[in-house]
Scaffold this motif. Structure first.
Motif, mmCIF file in Angstrom:
data_model
loop_
_atom_site.group_PDB
_atom_site.id
_atom_site.type_symbol
_atom_site.label_atom_id
_atom_site.label_comp_id
_atom_site.label_asym_id
_atom_site.label_seq_id
_atom_site.Cartn_x
_atom_site.Cartn_y
_atom_site.Cartn_z
ATOM 1 N N TRP A 21 0.836 -1.206 0.000
ATOM 2 C CA TRP A 21 0.000 0.000 0.000
ATOM 3 C C TRP A 21 0.873 1.260 0.000
ATOM 4 N N GLY A 22 1.973 1.206 -0.733
ATOM 5 C CA GLY A 22 2.865 2.347 -0.840
ATOM 6 C C GLY A 22 3.771 2.566 0.350
ATOM 7 N N GLU A 23 3.755 1.639 1.318
ATOM 8 C CA GLU A 23 4.551 1.770 2.537
ATOM 9 C C GLU A 23 5.547 0.618 2.650
ATOM 10 N N ARG B 69 3.228 -4.044 8.976
ATOM 11 C CA ARG B 69 3.435 -5.453 9.306
ATOM 12 C C ARG B 69 2.159 -6.122 9.816
ATOM 13 N N SER B 70 1.370 -5.409 10.608
ATOM 14 C CA SER B 70 0.173 -6.014 11.212
ATOM 15 C C SER B 70 -0.901 -6.335 10.178
ATOM 16 N N ARG B 71 -0.776 -5.791 8.977
ATOM 17 C CA ARG B 71 -1.777 -6.027 7.934
ATOM 18 C C ARG B 71 -1.411 -7.187 7.019
ATOM 19 N N ALA C 142 -6.041 -15.595 12.258
ATOM 20 C CA ALA C 142 -6.137 -14.924 13.558
ATOM 21 C C ALA C 142 -5.462 -13.557 13.553
ATOM 22 N N GLN C 143 -4.560 -13.340 12.609
ATOM 23 C CA GLN C 143 -3.919 -12.030 12.496
ATOM 24 C C GLN C 143 -4.891 -10.972 11.982
ATOM 25 N N GLU C 144 -5.983 -11.425 11.352
ATOM 26 C CA GLU C 144 -6.961 -10.508 10.750
ATOM 27 C C GLU C 144 -6.254 -9.533 9.817
ATOM 28 N N ALA C 145 -5.454 -10.088 8.910
ATOM 29 C CA ALA C 145 -4.652 -9.289 7.987
ATOM 30 C C ALA C 145 -5.482 -8.900 6.755
ATOM 31 N N ASP C 146 -4.896 -8.056 5.929
ATOM 32 C CA ASP C 146 -5.519 -7.651 4.664
ATOM 33 C C ASP C 146 -4.833 -8.293 3.466
#
Length: 263
Positions: free
Chosen positions: A73-75, A81-83, A162-166
């Motif tokens: 996402w451009g970062e 990291r959490s995503r 469980a991380q609920e990532a994107d």
């Protein structure tokens, strides 16, 4: 000669900018440029040694890159990291470690729990929900070494959920699993897509690519083709991906040598 590749969009969950990876001067990935679109299931396919797992590890910062960069996402990965979730190859895990299936899934909650803090009931409930989602709620307290290979793979899938990532990276999630586990994984992948998530999988079964995935990245040290399966998963592209290995090695070795010389 001008680089005619399109600009990378910050809206894409993953953008790989001209990445080259080498092990002890031996090129493994060469000038890889790729964008993953949001809400897509992506298969990375290619022959053994083509750099598929290496690409995932380089994106996650588990391997250094010789040149280029990776953005989410451009970062940078550090900032988002959490995503990002990750399911490694099952063979790379020490399954004799004395933890239960529930313990493993709770590990996926640590960025939300905080390191060195107790796992609260709410996080255990969330972990149990993910085990139930992959059909393993009844095995929550069983030590992971006592699970079958397919069950172990489902536990790691539950941990990633469980991380609920994107964005999820999965390294050969279907390798060596039984038919029931394969169906469970496919169902989860489709649920993730419906929720707008992006999943990038290293995948070996070419026959199931059109059925399971929206997009394909055909890789043989460099990108041969990438895009919707219906457009890029052709006989010509597959032949180009699985043939010409020696030519690619020679060209990539020369390119890495130029990078080291600064030219």
């Amino acid at each position: 000669m001008l680089d005619e590749r399109p600009e990378h969009s910050a809206e894409n969950p993953l953008s790989v900018h001209a990445v080259t990876v080498a092990y002890e001067r031996k090129p493994v990935l060469w000038d890889v440029d790729y964008d993953a679109a949001p809400g897509r299931l992506v298969a990375i396919v290619g022959p053994n040694g083509a750099g598929k797992s290496t690409l995932i590890k380089a994106c996650l910062g588990l391997l250094p890159v010789s040149s280029g960069r990776v953005e989410f996402w451009g970062e940078s990965f550090r900032r988002v990291r959490s995503r990002v979730g990750y399911v490694p190859q099952r063979e790379s895990v020490d399954w004799e470690f004395p933890v239960s299936a529930l313990d493993v899934v709770c590990m996926g909650r640590y960025r939300r729990i905080g390191w060195c803090r107790p796992v609260t009931r709410s996080h255990k409930r969330a972990a149990m929900a993910m085990l139930d989602r992959v059909g393993l709620a009844a095995y929550a307290h069983r030590q992971i070494s006592r699970l079958s290979g397919g069950q172990q793979q489902r536990v790691f899938l539950a941990r990633a959920l469980a991380q609920e990532a994107d964005l999820y990276f999965m390294d050969e999630p279907f390798a060596g699993v039984d038919a029931a586990t394969e169906r469970a994984i496919v169902e989860v992948l489709r649920e993730l897509r419906s929720a707008g998530k992006t999943v990038i999988c290293v995948h070996h079964d070419l026959q199931t690519v059109p059925e399971y995935f929206d997009d394909a990245l055909l890789l043989n040290m460099r990108v041969v083709a990438a895009g919707p399966v219906g457009e890029v998963f052709t006989d010509a592209n597959l032949h180009a991906t699985y043939g010409g290995r020696l030519t690619l090695l020679a060209e990539a070795a020369e390119a890495v040598a130029r990078l080291e010389r600064g030219g």
